[in-house]
Motif scaffolding. Sequence first.
Motif, PDB file in Angstrom:
ATOM      1  N   LEU A 111     -26.633  20.781   1.790  1.00  0.00           N
ATOM      2  CA  LEU A 111     -26.268  22.193   1.690  1.00  0.00           C
ATOM      3  C   LEU A 111     -26.849  22.843   0.442  1.00  0.00           C
ATOM      4  CD1 LEU A 111     -24.767  24.587   2.812  1.00  0.00           C
ATOM      5  CD2 LEU A 111     -22.681  23.765   1.689  1.00  0.00           C
ATOM      6  N   THR A 112     -26.724  22.195  -0.710  1.00  0.00           N
ATOM      7  CA  THR A 112     -27.243  22.800  -1.931  1.00  0.00           C
ATOM      8  C   THR A 112     -28.774  22.802  -1.955  1.00  0.00           C
ATOM      9  OG1 THR A 112     -26.969  20.677  -3.091  1.00  0.00           O
ATOM     10  CG2 THR A 112     -25.199  22.319  -3.309  1.00  0.00           C
ATOM     11  N   LEU A 113     -29.398  21.803  -1.341  1.00  0.00           N
ATOM     12  CA  LEU A 113     -30.859  21.813  -1.232  1.00  0.00           C
ATOM     13  C   LEU A 113     -31.334  22.975  -0.369  1.00  0.00           C
ATOM     14  CD1 LEU A 113     -31.641  17.999  -0.812  1.00  0.00           C
ATOM     15  CD2 LEU A 113     -32.396  19.465  -2.696  1.00  0.00           C
ATOM     16  N   ALA A 114     -30.570  23.294   0.681  1.00  0.00           N
ATOM     17  CA  ALA A 114     -30.910  24.437   1.533  1.00  0.00           C
ATOM     18  C   ALA A 114     -30.615  25.756   0.827  1.00  0.00           C
ATOM     19  CB  ALA A 114     -30.138  24.363   2.845  1.00  0.00           C
ATOM     20  N   MET A 115     -29.544  25.790   0.036  1.00  0.00           N
ATOM     21  CA  MET A 115     -29.170  27.017  -0.665  1.00  0.00           C
ATOM     22  C   MET A 115     -30.129  27.365  -1.794  1.00  0.00           C
ATOM     23  SD  MET A 115     -25.028  26.503  -0.995  1.00  0.00           S
ATOM     24  CE  MET A 115     -24.793  28.016  -1.947  1.00  0.00           C
ATOM     25  N   PHE A 116     -30.671  26.358  -2.457  1.00  0.00           N
ATOM     26  CA  PHE A 116     -31.428  26.591  -3.687  1.00  0.00           C
ATOM     27  C   PHE A 116     -32.606  27.554  -3.497  1.00  0.00           C
ATOM     28  CE2 PHE A 116     -34.662  25.383  -6.851  1.00  0.00           C
ATOM     29  CZ  PHE A 116     -33.962  25.679  -8.009  1.00  0.00           C
ATOM     30  N   PRO A 117     -33.530  27.318  -2.545  1.00  0.00           N
ATOM     31  CA  PRO A 117     -34.647  28.264  -2.412  1.00  0.00           C
ATOM     32  C   PRO A 117     -34.193  29.657  -1.991  1.00  0.00           C
ATOM     33  CG  PRO A 117     -34.663  26.668  -0.621  1.00  0.00           C
ATOM     34  CD  PRO A 117     -33.654  26.188  -1.605  1.00  0.00           C
ATOM     35  N   VAL A 118     -33.123  29.734  -1.204  1.00  0.00           N
ATOM     36  CA  VAL A 118     -32.595  31.043  -0.803  1.00  0.00           C
ATOM     37  C   VAL A 118     -32.075  31.800  -2.022  1.00  0.00           C
ATOM     38  CG1 VAL A 118     -30.841  32.223   0.582  1.00  0.00           C
ATOM     39  CG2 VAL A 118     -32.026  30.220   1.510  1.00  0.00           C
ATOM     40  N   LEU A 119     -31.365  31.099  -2.906  1.00  0.00           N
ATOM     41  CA  LEU A 119     -30.819  31.737  -4.097  1.00  0.00           C
ATOM     42  C   LEU A 119     -31.931  32.125  -5.070  1.00  0.00           C
ATOM     43  CD1 LEU A 119     -27.618  29.601  -4.762  1.00  0.00           C
ATOM     44  CD2 LEU A 119     -27.852  31.752  -3.532  1.00  0.00           C
ATOM     45  N   VAL A 120     -32.956  31.282  -5.186  1.00  0.00           N
ATOM     46  CA  VAL A 120     -34.084  31.637  -6.050  1.00  0.00           C
ATOM     47  C   VAL A 120     -34.750  32.919  -5.541  1.00  0.00           C
ATOM     48  CG1 VAL A 120     -36.384  30.945  -6.817  1.00  0.00           C
ATOM     49  CG2 VAL A 120     -34.512  29.295  -6.855  1.00  0.00           C
ATOM     50  N   ALA A 121     -34.964  33.007  -4.229  1.00  0.00           N
ATOM     51  CA  ALA A 121     -35.553  34.215  -3.653  1.00  0.00           C
ATOM     52  C   ALA A 121     -34.654  35.428  -3.889  1.00  0.00           C
ATOM     53  CB  ALA A 121     -35.792  34.022  -2.153  1.00  0.00           C
ATOM     54  N   MET A 122     -33.340  35.235  -3.809  1.00  0.00           N
ATOM     55  CA  MET A 122     -32.408  36.329  -4.054  1.00  0.00           C
ATOM     56  C   MET A 122     -32.503  36.813  -5.490  1.00  0.00           C
ATOM     57  SD  MET A 122     -28.278  36.420  -4.081  1.00  0.00           S
ATOM     58  CE  MET A 122     -28.354  36.006  -5.822  1.00  0.00           C
ATOM     59  N   TYR A 123     -32.599  35.882  -6.439  1.00  0.00           N
ATOM     60  CA  TYR A 123     -32.716  36.267  -7.843  1.00  0.00           C
ATOM     61  C   TYR A 123     -34.028  37.009  -8.104  1.00  0.00           C
ATOM     62  CZ  TYR A 123     -28.612  33.500  -9.078  1.00  0.00           C
ATOM     63  OH  TYR A 123     -27.327  33.022  -9.184  1.00  0.00           O
ATOM     64  N   VAL A 124     -35.087  36.604  -7.438  1.00  0.00           N
ATOM     65  CA  VAL A 124     -36.368  37.316  -7.594  1.00  0.00           C
ATOM     66  C   VAL A 124     -36.224  38.747  -7.095  1.00  0.00           C
ATOM     67  CG1 VAL A 124     -38.761  37.437  -6.820  1.00  0.00           C
ATOM     68  CG2 VAL A 124     -37.779  35.226  -7.491  1.00  0.00           C
TER      69      VAL A 124
END
Length: 218
Positions: free
Chosen positions: A164-177
């Motif tokens: 779950l956190t591996l899937a969340m990480f790139p999504v959250l990075v894109a959100m922060y960008v």
Amino acid sequence: MNSAGNDYGLWGLAALNAIIFIGFAYSFFKPARLRDWRSFGAYSAFIVALFAEMYGFPLTIYLLSGWLGSRFPGVNLYGHEAGHLWWLMTGRHGNPHFGLLHMLSLVFIFGGFTLLSRAWHVLYHAQRRHGLATAGPYRHVRHPQYIGFVAIMFGFLLQWPTLLTLAMFPVLVAMYVRLAIAEEGESEKDFGQAWRDYAALTPRFIPRLSGAGAVGGR
């Protein structure tokens, strides 16, 4: 799955750790605007998902139990050490807390919290005088607060990866960008040429090796 020595089901410990790490971030970041709460909420969701698996129910271990059980037949998958998947899958033995990746994870986590703290201090005083934040970490990058959140989450992924956190990480990075880009549009509208001069000298996320600083920062 070998259930001997079950180290999970510790929901109180999961809640306590989540509260501590979310509380630390809150004390350093102190969200005020809606955008701040969005970035803080995303980080909080990551932390809750992480500790729910670390101490509550090992969903990742459960879903991968067939493959892990066949590859590591002598390992107690319900034991806490098996949750350190990078350590387990590289065939290491002993205490994973003394492994290189675990030590590196602590560097990222501590560094992320330190960056959050320093960035908030500068941002708070800049907002009080209705000016640009260009001192401290803002001399090197335009969004140190988002870098801090990403560093903390990356550190936890080095320490305890879950599906779950591996899937969340790139999504959250894109959100922060996206949040950073939206924030820059507002800053340019508010500060005009001063913001454009600052942005021209200061990278968004990756510091320049030359060490060039921002304009107008003290």
